[in-house]
Write a protein that holds these residues in place. Structure first.
Motif, PDB file in Angstrom:
ATOM      1  N   GLU A  56       0.834  -1.220   0.000  1.00 27.61           N
ATOM      2  CA  GLU A  56       0.000   0.000   0.000  1.00 27.61           C
ATOM      3  C   GLU A  56       0.860   1.257   0.000  1.00 27.61           C
ATOM      4  O   GLU A  56       0.526   2.251  -0.635  1.00 27.61           O
ATOM      5  CB  GLU A  56      -0.905   0.006   1.235  1.00 27.61           C
ATOM      6  CG  GLU A  56      -2.108  -0.900   1.082  1.00 27.61           C
ATOM      7  CD  GLU A  56      -3.114  -0.728   2.206  1.00 27.61           C
ATOM      8  OE1 GLU A  56      -4.163  -1.374   2.135  1.00 27.61           O
ATOM      9  OE2 GLU A  56      -2.839   0.030   3.159  1.00 27.61           O
ATOM     10  N   MET A  57       1.990   1.199   0.743  1.00 29.14           N
ATOM     11  CA  MET A  57       2.872   2.363   0.815  1.00 29.14           C
ATOM     12  C   MET A  57       3.455   2.675  -0.563  1.00 29.14           C
ATOM     13  O   MET A  57       3.512   3.819  -0.986  1.00 29.14           O
ATOM     14  CB  MET A  57       4.011   2.091   1.808  1.00 29.14           C
ATOM     15  CG  MET A  57       3.753   2.651   3.186  1.00 29.14           C
ATOM     16  SD  MET A  57       4.739   1.830   4.446  1.00 29.14           S
ATOM     17  CE  MET A  57       6.377   2.193   3.906  1.00 29.14           C
ATOM     18  N   LEU A  58       3.885   1.599  -1.246  1.00 30.55           N
ATOM     19  CA  LEU A  58       4.474   1.793  -2.571  1.00 30.55           C
ATOM     20  C   LEU A  58       3.455   2.385  -3.540  1.00 30.55           C
ATOM     21  O   LEU A  58       3.752   3.275  -4.319  1.00 30.55           O
ATOM     22  CB  LEU A  58       5.002   0.464  -3.116  1.00 30.55           C
ATOM     23  CG  LEU A  58       6.203  -0.107  -2.344  1.00 30.55           C
ATOM     24  CD1 LEU A  58       6.573  -1.486  -2.866  1.00 30.55           C
ATOM     25  CD2 LEU A  58       7.398   0.832  -2.453  1.00 30.55           C
ATOM     26  N   ARG A  59       2.219   1.865  -3.423  1.00 28.12           N
ATOM     27  CA  ARG A  59       1.162   2.348  -4.317  1.00 28.12           C
ATOM     28  C   ARG A  59       0.848   3.817  -4.019  1.00 28.12           C
ATOM     29  O   ARG A  59       0.690   4.623  -4.927  1.00 28.12           O
ATOM     30  CB  ARG A  59      -0.085   1.499  -4.133  1.00 28.12           C
ATOM     31  CG  ARG A  59      -0.957   1.497  -5.350  1.00 28.12           C
ATOM     32  CD  ARG A  59      -2.017   0.442  -5.277  1.00 28.12           C
ATOM     33  NE  ARG A  59      -2.933   0.699  -4.168  1.00 28.12           N
ATOM     34  CZ  ARG A  59      -3.824  -0.180  -3.733  1.00 28.12           C
ATOM     35  NH1 ARG A  59      -3.882  -1.377  -4.276  1.00 28.12           N
ATOM     36  NH2 ARG A  59      -4.634   0.108  -2.750  1.00 28.12           N
ATOM     37  N   ALA A  60       0.791   4.145  -2.714  1.00 29.48           N
ATOM     38  CA  ALA A  60       0.483   5.523  -2.319  1.00 29.48           C
ATOM     39  C   ALA A  60       1.567   6.466  -2.827  1.00 29.48           C
ATOM     40  O   ALA A  60       1.302   7.593  -3.218  1.00 29.48           O
ATOM     41  CB  ALA A  60       0.369   5.613  -0.806  1.00 29.48           C
ATOM     42  N   LYS A  61       2.809   5.980  -2.805  1.00 28.62           N
ATOM     43  CA  LYS A  61       3.935   6.793  -3.256  1.00 28.62           C
ATOM     44  C   LYS A  61       3.760   7.160  -4.732  1.00 28.62           C
ATOM     45  O   LYS A  61       3.958   8.292  -5.139  1.00 28.62           O
ATOM     46  CB  LYS A  61       5.230   5.993  -3.081  1.00 28.62           C
ATOM     47  CG  LYS A  61       6.392   6.837  -2.598  1.00 28.62           C
ATOM     48  CD  LYS A  61       7.549   5.928  -2.332  1.00 28.62           C
ATOM     49  CE  LYS A  61       8.715   6.698  -1.767  1.00 28.62           C
ATOM     50  NZ  LYS A  61       9.849   5.831  -1.492  1.00 28.62           N
ATOM     51  N   LYS A  62       3.333   6.131  -5.516  1.00 26.60           N
ATOM     52  CA  LYS A  62       3.122   6.357  -6.949  1.00 26.60           C
ATOM     53  C   LYS A  62       2.060   7.427  -7.165  1.00 26.60           C
ATOM     54  O   LYS A  62       2.236   8.354  -7.943  1.00 26.60           O
ATOM     55  CB  LYS A  62       2.650   5.052  -7.605  1.00 26.60           C
ATOM     56  CG  LYS A  62       3.753   4.336  -8.376  1.00 26.60           C
ATOM     57  CD  LYS A  62       3.098   3.226  -9.165  1.00 26.60           C
ATOM     58  CE  LYS A  62       4.048   2.081  -9.398  1.00 26.60           C
ATOM     59  NZ  LYS A  62       3.330   0.876  -9.783  1.00 26.60           N
ATOM     60  N   VAL A  63       0.941   7.271  -6.435  1.00 28.57           N
ATOM     61  CA  VAL A  63      -0.166   8.221  -6.579  1.00 28.57           C
ATOM     62  C   VAL A  63       0.301   9.614  -6.169  1.00 28.57           C
ATOM     63  O   VAL A  63       0.024  10.608  -6.832  1.00 28.57           O
ATOM     64  CB  VAL A  63      -1.373   7.777  -5.718  1.00 28.57           C
ATOM     65  CG1 VAL A  63      -2.484   8.810  -5.776  1.00 28.57           C
ATOM     66  CG2 VAL A  63      -1.881   6.427  -6.199  1.00 28.57           C
ATOM     67  N   ALA A  64       1.055   9.668  -5.040  1.00 28.35           N
ATOM     68  CA  ALA A  64       1.508  10.962  -4.529  1.00 28.35           C
ATOM     69  C   ALA A  64       2.440  11.634  -5.532  1.00 28.35           C
ATOM     70  O   ALA A  64       2.381  12.846  -5.737  1.00 28.35           O
ATOM     71  CB  ALA A  64       2.207  10.782  -3.195  1.00 28.35           C
ATOM     72  N   ALA A  65       3.308  10.822  -6.176  1.00 28.28           N
ATOM     73  CA  ALA A  65       4.233  11.393  -7.157  1.00 28.28           C
ATOM     74  C   ALA A  65       3.455  11.926  -8.349  1.00 28.28           C
ATOM     75  O   ALA A  65       3.821  12.912  -8.973  1.00 28.28           O
ATOM     76  CB  ALA A  65       5.221  10.332  -7.601  1.00 28.28           C
ATOM     77  N   HIS A  66       2.320  11.255  -8.619  1.00 27.60           N
ATOM     78  CA  HIS A  66       1.472  11.616  -9.747  1.00 27.60           C
ATOM     79  C   HIS A  66       0.834  12.982  -9.554  1.00 27.60           C
ATOM     80  O   HIS A  66       0.901  13.842 -10.415  1.00 27.60           O
ATOM     81  CB  HIS A  66       0.397  10.533  -9.900  1.00 27.60           C
ATOM     82  CG  HIS A  66      -0.119  10.437 -11.290  1.00 27.60           C
ATOM     83  ND1 HIS A  66      -1.390  10.813 -11.606  1.00 27.60           N
ATOM     84  CD2 HIS A  66       0.478  10.020 -12.428  1.00 27.60           C
ATOM     85  CE1 HIS A  66      -1.579  10.634 -12.905  1.00 27.60           C
ATOM     86  NE2 HIS A  66      -0.462  10.148 -13.415  1.00 27.60           N
ATOM     87  N   ASP A  67       0.178  13.155  -8.398  1.00 25.14           N
ATOM     88  CA  ASP A  67      -0.445  14.466  -8.141  1.00 25.14           C
ATOM     89  C   ASP A  67       0.045  14.999  -6.801  1.00 25.14           C
ATOM     90  O   ASP A  67      -0.661  14.929  -5.810  1.00 25.14           O
ATOM     91  CB  ASP A  67      -1.980  14.389  -8.189  1.00 25.14           C
ATOM     92  CG  ASP A  67      -2.546  13.175  -7.484  1.00 25.14           C
ATOM     93  OD1 ASP A  67      -3.570  12.668  -7.922  1.00 25.14           O
ATOM     94  OD2 ASP A  67      -1.934  12.747  -6.479  1.00 25.14           O
ATOM     95  N   ALA A  68       1.282  15.507  -6.816  1.00 21.48           N
ATOM     96  CA  ALA A  68       1.880  15.994  -5.584  1.00 21.48           C
ATOM     97  C   ALA A  68       1.094  17.188  -5.046  1.00 21.48           C
ATOM     98  O   ALA A  68       1.021  18.237  -5.678  1.00 21.48           O
ATOM     99  CB  ALA A  68       3.328  16.395  -5.843  1.00 21.48           C
ATOM    100  N   ALA A  69       0.434  16.964  -3.892  1.00 17.48           N
ATOM    101  CA  ALA A  69      -0.371  18.025  -3.291  1.00 17.48           C
ATOM    102  C   ALA A  69       0.539  18.952  -2.478  1.00 17.48           C
ATOM    103  O   ALA A  69       1.543  18.505  -1.936  1.00 17.48           O
ATOM    104  CB  ALA A  69      -1.426  17.406  -2.386  1.00 17.48           C
ATOM    105  N   PRO A  70       0.183  20.248  -2.413  1.00 19.10           N
ATOM    106  CA  PRO A  70       1.003  21.142  -1.599  1.00 19.10           C
ATOM    107  C   PRO A  70       0.889  20.752  -0.123  1.00 19.10           C
ATOM    108  O   PRO A  70      -0.209  20.481   0.370  1.00 19.10           O
ATOM    109  CB  PRO A  70       0.373  22.515  -1.858  1.00 19.10           C
ATOM    110  CG  PRO A  70      -1.009  22.237  -2.349  1.00 19.10           C
ATOM    111  CD  PRO A  70      -0.962  20.920  -3.028  1.00 19.10           C
ATOM    112  N   LYS A  71       2.004  20.716   0.546  1.00 20.56           N
ATOM    113  CA  LYS A  71       1.984  20.264   1.945  1.00 20.56           C
ATOM    114  C   LYS A  71       1.613  21.423   2.860  1.00 20.56           C
ATOM    115  O   LYS A  71       2.109  22.524   2.705  1.00 20.56           O
ATOM    116  CB  LYS A  71       3.351  19.712   2.328  1.00 20.56           C
ATOM    117  CG  LYS A  71       3.539  18.294   1.857  1.00 20.56           C
ATOM    118  CD  LYS A  71       4.764  17.701   2.479  1.00 20.56           C
ATOM    119  CE  LYS A  71       4.913  16.249   2.021  1.00 20.56           C
ATOM    120  NZ  LYS A  71       6.178  15.697   2.394  1.00 20.56           N
ATOM    121  N   THR A  72       0.701  21.138   3.802  1.00 18.32           N
ATOM    122  CA  THR A  72       0.362  22.172   4.777  1.00 18.32           C
ATOM    123  C   THR A  72       1.174  21.907   6.042  1.00 18.32           C
ATOM    124  O   THR A  72       1.400  20.760   6.394  1.00 18.32           O
ATOM    125  CB  THR A  72      -1.138  22.115   5.132  1.00 18.32           C
ATOM    126  OG1 THR A  72      -1.464  20.754   5.388  1.00 18.32           O
ATOM    127  CG2 THR A  72      -1.996  22.643   4.013  1.00 18.32           C
TER     128      THR A  72
END
Lengths: 154, 503
Positions: A56-72
């Motif tokens: 799940e972590m690896l998959r989340a990483k892919k998604v996050a790299a795809h649409d990197a949201a601005p960090k608050t």
């Protein structure tokens, strides 16, 4: 970050659980499997879970790299408040048997309400004392439930 | 014919004045627990167990069931008036219910949720009455291997459906099973994982865990919101507590459909009231000629989900009563209560204690009528509970948790445990680990290990016993599907979309 901590904690827990399972003394009576078999299965289950967490972590990483949201920036002050509330609850338990339910609860509620229900001192004092003593008498005298008596003579 | 006699006898049990009283106390407390945020049915039932010691088990269980379905009625009130679900399953009601309240139709929203809950609750109990006998006769054929695989399926379904991440759900499930292994092993007499602490020899009680994870943790979360001042504003009830003819016409369909959806989802393990109400909401939105009104105060968006989360409770009692295997957190706590009274729910209970089972089921018909009265003409009284400032309510919930826990064992260790589990529950919430799977597997852990060892003893240590009958194979396959689906589905979707792109 949190997911990484969960993943590593799961692995550590599995190791500790396997070790503790090995420490259970075996007596070959009763059933053939003994008290260790089921816990061993659970240990294996935990390792499989760790594998799924990694997936799940690896998959989340892919998604996050795809649409990197601005960090608050992470707010942390509320953790202090919750931490303090937890410590105050711990203190309440420490003096619980010594002071008794009614007195300890009055002090506990008073401090909590003074912080979380600011600006109403009269209401807070009254509610804390009334709730503690009425619930004490209701449960011990009417319902026959045992609660710590502590310093009270009754 | 014999069944009909049992059903009718059940009414003579539940109509006894003492049981009518406990039905009333149960649904009354359920409504209060449902209205108050910060305490749900699981913690509510667990906290009441010590008070019920010494009571007749039938009366005690009738009261606990009353709390369980009563919370669903109460939860909608909070959802409609302050947009916070008083109980998790009311989350969908808070969308359109609150919008209706803002437009001055709070009375109609409360009325449709009470009436919808009543109709669907009754549909649920009728279905429970009809399904209980055939299912329990089927369950009579279950041996230890069937029970083990059934519990495996219940747990994997709950694990994969409870939260955002199935892996975290599984982690929670295994943690619960591990906690269940603490204490003296009943078959060999060996202490396991007690760390030399004598109190741990009896194991960690589920009440301590439930109170910590569901009540204390919720208090910490509430305090955090108070610190940020995010406590919501309440809308006063305006307008008549009734529906216009047009509103009623729009609500009938959603109530019936919601009632059926809720019951079916309730019977299946894992999903529960929240998913039932989401499913009903999306169904109504899809069927509607004006889907754009959803989210703006569409009465169908209140009627359907409220109906669904009520019939769900009756559905959830089907596997608990007929198989002895609960499919969610609150029914797991009820199973714990059954066991504490020395009663094992399951097919044999229908044969040995028909008075108890049917008394309990029939009491739900009466409880639903009581709830309709409490939640319609008397709702104004309950709404006053929402005026209790959260800053006072939350600390008092901790004090009530102390009473409920200390009263059982008089053990200080239990108090430290509820605090520890409270902190754990708070952290789990922050990192999206669901807690319902932990409670379910903690309650079922002991029985599951016993079935496992019995099945292995019967088979002479051959694990093939778990795939040796049609029932076990089906259940094992379903378990594997429920855990692997969340991992496979996104891949399939990705594959499909990439092939669509290629086209």
């Amino acid at each position: 970050m949190a997911d990484r901590v969960i993943f590593i904690s799961t692995l550590i827990l599995a190791a500790v659980y396997f070790y503790a399972t090995a420490q259970i003394p075996m007596l070959e009576i009763g059933d053939p499997l003994g008290p260790k078999a089921f816990p061993r299965l659970l240990g294996i289950g935990l390792l499989i879970t760790a594998g799924l967490l990694l997936l799940e972590m690896l998959r989340a990483k892919k998604v996050a790299a795809h649409d990197a949201a601005p960090k608050t920036p992470l707010a942390w002050r509320h953790y202090l408040v919750v931490g303090a509330a937890a410590i105050w609850t711990g203190v309440y338990f420490m003096v619980f048997e010594w002071l008794g339910y009614a007195i300890a609860t009055t002090f506990y509620l008073l401090a909590m309400t003074m912080y979380f229900h600011k600006g109403h001192p009269k209401t807070n004092v009254l509610t804390s004392a009334l709730f503690s003593f009425i619930s004490y008498f209701m449960f011990t005298q009417l319902l026959g439930v045992t609660l710590a008596r502590g310093l009270l003579p009754f | 014919m014999e069944t009909l006699t049992h059903i009718l006898n059940g009414f003579t049990v539940c109509l006894q004045p003492i049981n009518l009283w406990y039905t009333f106390v149960g649904v009354f407390l359920g409504t209060i627990i449902g209205i108050l945020p910060g305490i749900g049915p699981s913690a509510g039932i667990a906290l009441l167990i010590p008070v019920t010691f010494g009571m007749d088990p039938t009366s005690a269980l009738i009261m606990m069931a009353g709390i369980y379905y009563g919370t669903k009625y109460g939860g909608s009130t909070t959802a409609i008036l302050i947009r916070t679900p008083g109980e998790a399953a009311s989350v969908m009601t808070s969308i359109d219910g609150y919008e209706m309240a803002k437009k001055g139709r709070a009375g109609a929203a409360l009325a449709v949720s009470a009436i919808g809950s009543f109709i669907a609750g009754t549909i649920g109990v009728v279905a429970l009455t009809l399904f209980a006998i055939p299912l329990s006769s089927m369950a009579l054929k279950f041996g230890p291997a069937e029970y083990f695989t059934l519990m495996l399926f219940a747990m994997t379904a709950v694990a994969s459906l409870s939260g955002k991440s199935p892996a975290k759900g599984l982690l929670s499930t295994i943690l619960g099973l591990m906690i269940a292994t603490i204490g003296i092993d009943l078959q060999s007499g060996q202490p396991r994982y007690t760390a030399g602490i004598p109190e741990f020899q009896d194991g960690i009680g589920f009440i301590v865990v439930v109170v910590g994870l569901f009540a204390v943790a919720e208090v910490f979360r509430g305090m955090e919101n108070l610190y940020y001042g995010t406590a919501p504003q309440m809308i006063r009830i305006s307008g008549k507590l009734w529906l216009t003819r047009e509103e009623w016409k729009r609500s009938v369909g959603p109530i019936w459909r919601g009632g059926i959806i809720g019951f079916v989802i309730g019977v299946l393990p894992g999903a529960g009231g929240t998913i039932a109400s989401i499913l009903s909401y999306t169904t109504e939105k899809r069927l509607s000629k004006h889907p754009e009104t959803f989210g703006q105060g569409a009465i169908e968006g209140v009627a359907g989900p409220e109906a669904a989360n009520n019939s769900d409770t009756a559905g959830a009692l089907v596997p608990l009563l007929t198989l002895g295997v609960p499919g969610g957190g609150a029914t797991a706590v009820m199973l714990g209560a059954f066991i504490m009274y020395g009663i094992q729910p399951g097919p044999m209970l229908f044969q040995n204690r028909p008075d108890l089972v049917w008394g309990l089921i029939d009491s739900m018909y009466i409880g639903n009528i009581m709830l309709l009265i409490l939640n319609l003409p008397l709702i104004g009284l309950f709404v006053r509970l929402l005026y209790i400032p959260s800053g006072i309510l939350y600390p008092i919930i901790v004090a009530i948790s102390v009473i409920g826990t200390y009263a059982i064992s008089g053990s200080m260790l239990d108090l430290y445990l509820i605090l520890s589990f409270g902190v754990v529950g708070y952290i789990f919430d922050k990192v999206d680990i669901p807690v319902a799977p932990l409670v379910l597997s903690l309650v079922l852990g002991g029985i599951m290990e016993q079935s496992f060892r019995q099945a292995m003893t019967i088979s002479g240590g051959d694990p093939v016993v778990f795939v040796s009958s049609g029932i076990t194979v089906t259940l094992v396959v379903l378990s594997v599907i429920s855990i692997s689906m969340p991992f496979i589905l996104p891949r399939l979707k990705a594959l499909k979309s990439s092939s669509d792109d290629a086209d």
